[in-house]
Design a protein around this motif. Structure first.
Motif, short mmCIF file in Angstrom:
data_model
loop_
_atom_site.label_atom_id
_atom_site.label_comp_id
_atom_site.label_asym_id
_atom_site.label_seq_id
_atom_site.Cartn_x
_atom_site.Cartn_y
_atom_site.Cartn_z
N LEU A 144 0.81 -1.22 0.00
CA LEU A 144 0.00 0.00 0.00
C LEU A 144 0.84 1.27 0.00
O LEU A 144 0.31 2.37 0.08
N ARG A 145 2.18 1.10 -0.09
CA ARG A 145 3.10 2.25 -0.15
C ARG A 145 2.95 3.16 1.06
O ARG A 145 2.98 4.39 0.94
N VAL A 146 2.79 2.56 2.25
CA VAL A 146 2.76 3.37 3.47
C VAL A 146 4.17 3.89 3.71
O VAL A 146 5.12 3.11 3.83
N PRO A 147 4.37 5.21 3.77
CA PRO A 147 5.72 5.77 3.81
C PRO A 147 6.52 5.42 5.06
O PRO A 147 7.74 5.30 5.00
N HIS A 148 5.85 5.30 6.22
CA HIS A 148 6.57 5.10 7.47
C HIS A 148 6.01 3.89 8.21
O HIS A 148 4.79 3.72 8.32
N VAL A 149 6.90 3.05 8.72
CA VAL A 149 6.50 1.88 9.50
C VAL A 149 7.20 1.94 10.85
O VAL A 149 8.42 2.16 10.93
N THR A 174 13.47 -5.65 10.45
CA THR A 174 14.02 -4.63 9.56
C THR A 174 14.58 -5.27 8.30
O THR A 174 14.42 -4.75 7.19
N ALA A 175 15.24 -6.43 8.43
CA ALA A 175 15.79 -7.12 7.27
C ALA A 175 14.67 -7.58 6.34
O ALA A 175 14.77 -7.44 5.11
N TYR A 176 13.57 -8.10 6.90
CA TYR A 176 12.44 -8.53 6.09
C TYR A 176 11.78 -7.34 5.41
O TYR A 176 11.45 -7.39 4.21
N ALA A 177 11.58 -6.25 6.15
CA ALA A 177 10.96 -5.06 5.58
C ALA A 177 11.80 -4.48 4.45
O ALA A 177 11.28 -3.97 3.46
N ARG A 178 13.12 -4.56 4.60
CA ARG A 178 14.01 -4.05 3.56
C ARG A 178 13.83 -4.85 2.27
O ARG A 178 13.86 -4.29 1.17
N GLU A 179 13.64 -6.17 2.38
CA GLU A 179 13.39 -7.00 1.20
C GLU A 179 12.10 -6.58 0.50
O GLU A 179 11.98 -6.68 -0.73
N LEU A 180 11.13 -6.12 1.27
CA LEU A 180 9.84 -5.69 0.72
C LEU A 180 9.92 -4.31 0.08
O LEU A 180 9.01 -3.89 -0.63
N GLY A 181 10.98 -3.57 0.36
CA GLY A 181 11.09 -2.22 -0.16
C GLY A 181 10.49 -1.17 0.75
O GLY A 181 10.24 -0.04 0.30
N VAL A 182 10.25 -1.51 2.02
CA VAL A 182 9.74 -0.51 2.97
C VAL A 182 10.81 0.55 3.17
O VAL A 182 11.94 0.23 3.54
N PRO A 183 10.49 1.83 2.92
CA PRO A 183 11.52 2.87 2.94
C PRO A 183 12.07 3.19 4.32
O PRO A 183 13.21 3.62 4.44
N GLU A 184 11.28 3.00 5.37
CA GLU A 184 11.72 3.43 6.70
C GLU A 184 11.07 2.59 7.78
O GLU A 184 9.86 2.39 7.77
N VAL A 185 11.89 2.07 8.71
CA VAL A 185 11.39 1.34 9.87
C VAL A 185 11.99 1.96 11.12
O VAL A 185 13.21 2.14 11.21
N THR A 186 11.13 2.30 12.08
CA THR A 186 11.56 2.79 13.38
C THR A 186 11.12 1.80 14.44
O THR A 186 9.93 1.55 14.60
N ALA A 187 12.08 1.19 15.14
CA ALA A 187 11.78 0.18 16.14
C ALA A 187 11.79 0.81 17.53
O ALA A 187 12.73 1.53 17.89
N ILE A 188 10.72 0.53 18.32
CA ILE A 188 10.58 1.11 19.66
C ILE A 188 10.18 0.01 20.63
O ILE A 188 9.18 -0.68 20.41
N PRO A 189 10.93 -0.19 21.73
CA PRO A 189 10.53 -1.17 22.75
C PRO A 189 9.51 -0.55 23.70
O PRO A 189 9.72 0.54 24.23
N ILE A 190 8.38 -1.23 23.92
CA ILE A 190 7.32 -0.64 24.73
C ILE A 190 6.68 -1.68 25.64
O ILE A 190 6.85 -2.89 25.46
N SER A 191 5.94 -1.19 26.60
CA SER A 191 4.97 -1.98 27.34
C SER A 191 3.69 -1.16 27.38
O SER A 191 3.59 -0.19 28.14
N ALA A 192 2.74 -1.52 26.53
CA ALA A 192 1.50 -0.74 26.44
C ALA A 192 0.71 -0.83 27.74
O ALA A 192 0.06 0.13 28.15
N LEU A 193 0.78 -1.98 28.42
CA LEU A 193 0.02 -2.15 29.65
C LEU A 193 0.53 -1.23 30.74
O LEU A 193 -0.24 -0.58 31.45
N VAL A 194 1.84 -1.15 30.88
CA VAL A 194 2.45 -0.33 31.92
C VAL A 194 2.60 1.12 31.48
O VAL A 194 2.51 2.05 32.29
N GLY A 195 2.83 1.33 30.17
CA GLY A 195 3.00 2.68 29.65
C GLY A 195 4.42 3.02 29.26
O GLY A 195 4.70 4.16 28.88
#
Length: 445
Positions: A144-149, A174-195
């Motif tokens: 779907l050509r989403v610019p940011h992941v 990130t390696a898999y997304a790069r194969e797909l041609g995803v232009p940008e991946v930002t990885a963030i470690p989170i705990s949604a339950l705790v915040g």
């Protein structure tokens, strides 16, 4: 206002459309609920209602996932079925979010939610890592050509906030997304339950120095570079008041799908190919010299042309070619299958024409990105290539160039059901072999 100077105003808030996706129980709804709650975007009565439901389930704290799971059936099952849309704002930006379901059978819902998104948040359970559904969602975001992941590695509290766990998952994705041609991946470690790292930075993951989810959402660039867009105005309505004071008024009204139009600019009307010059632009009843997407305007031309709903007004120097042979990638969203030789309606912007599905060359296997040749039909949630012949010429852009004018819908002419969402590629040049209908009903073309 006659210029686009306001677009550079640093005090003006921008709009970001984003979608969330992930496997079942990865915490998508909890993440969105945490975003709404911690950014003070939840009304007090909403929070009270969530608290009551949570207490009724025997939970000590409010279940923030209920802020997005709006359907009663979803609440009863504890899962997200439909796409839940929410709107909120911070001092820096306005947001429209789509919380999409995680089940494989609802892959089509992610296509709906992400089709207009400028960013997709893909959640991964830190205990499970990258799974098949994660790869599916990454593939759809790329398609779907989403610019940011954003890769949100959730439930870090359940793996002891270990940096090596996060690093391994981020590297694999990130390696898999790069194969797909995803232009940008930002990885963030989170705990949604705790915040942790959702709105506020985590005090337990001091090894992470990047932004929180909300900080990234507030600062990620949103492209509205109107000067370099393909300007397109689908005509929705022809305005002829007929009153004595407006006897000669003929305006062509619609929402600008992309780009900018200016008074004095030479334009071409498609599919007829007739040309003229813009003599005036009315915006909310006020004449302006320039207008841009997504404004709804009325355009006046120097010449009295035969223009009707469904026609496309474009700059003459940037007019796309018209075609009756459309080759595209489609996501099938209906329960009934799409088959070769099927009669359909194709809706592109404001234009709807009869069409026939000539061929289904392949179906995409999202798990490994392989192509299954000549499947013969597509069923719900399938993504595949189709070749369609239309009764009338269409002016489609490539979806890669324009997500608005490069997309279309295939519709069942019998009951109006949407069958598939299409993303146009290059029109194929193979010699056309007519697909004849069995009776003379206007579908032989």
């Amino acid at each position: 206002m006659t210029t686009t100077d306001h677009l550079a105003d640093p005090t003006a808030t921008t709009l970001l459309r984003f979608a969330t996706a992930g496997s079942v129980d990865d915490g998508k709804s909890t993440l969105v609920g945490r975003l709404l709650h911690d950014s003070k975007s939840v009304l007090s009565d909403q929070l009270e209602a969530v608290t009551r439901v949570s207490q009724g389930r025997g939970q000590d704290a409010p279940d923030l996932a209920l802020l997005t799971d709006g359907l009663r059936a979803e609440r009863e099952q504890g899962i997200t079925i439909d796409v839940a849309y929410r709107y909120f704002a911070t001092p820096l930006r306005r947001f429209i979010l789509a919380d999409t379901p995680g089940h494989v059978q609802y892959t089509r819902n992610m296509v709906t939610g992400a089709s207009t998104a400028e960013l997709t948040v893909i959640l991964v359970d830190a205990r499970n890592g990258v799974v098949e559904q994660t790869r599916r969602h990454a593939a759809i975001a790329a398609l779907l050509r989403v610019p940011h992941v954003v890769l949100a590695v959730n439930k870090m509290d359940l793996v002891g906030y270990e940096e090596r766990v996060f690093a391994r998952i981020a590297e694999e994705f990130t390696a898999y997304a790069r194969e797909l041609g995803v232009p940008e991946v930002t990885a963030i470690p989170i705990s949604a339950l705790v915040g942790d790292n959702v709105v506020e930075a985590s005090a337990t993951m001091d090894w992470y120095g990047g932004p929180t989810v909300l900080e990234h959402l507030e600062t990620v660039p949103v492209s509205h570079d109107l000067a370099h867009c393909h300007a397109r105005l689908p005509v929705q309505y022809v305005i002829r008041p007929g009153t004595p004071e407006h006897r000669d008024y003929r305006g062509y009204a619609g929402q600008i799908a992309a780009g900018t139009f200016r008074v004095g600019e030479p334009v071409t009307v498609l599919p007829s190919g007739r040309t003229s010059t813009i003599s005036g632009i009315d915006l909310l009843g006020t004449p302006v010299d320039v207008a841009w997407t997504p404004q709804s305007v009325t355009v006046l031309l120097d010449d009295d042309l035969d223009i009707s709903r469904g026609d496309l007004i474009v700059p003459s120097e940037d007019a796309p070619a018209t075609t009756q042979d459309v080759e595209a990638t489609v996501c099938h969203v209906a329960d009934q299958p799409l088959t070769e030789g099927q009669r359909v309606l194709l809706k592109h912007t404001t234009r709807t024409v009869k069409a026939i599905v000539k061929e289904i060359p392949s179906r995409l296997t999202l798990d490994d990105l392989s192509q299954h040749p000549r499947p013969g039909r597509l069923v719900a949630n399938d993504i595949g290539r189709v070749k369609v012949r239309t009764a009338e010429p269409l002016a489609l852009d490539s979806y890669e160039d324009s997500r608005r004018t490069g997309s279309f819908l295939l519709i069942d002419p019998a009951d109006g059901t949407t069958l598939a969402a299409g993303m146009a590629g290059d029109a194929f040049s193979a010699e056309h072999t007519p697909v004849a209908a069995s009776d003379d009903d206007g579908w032989d073309f």
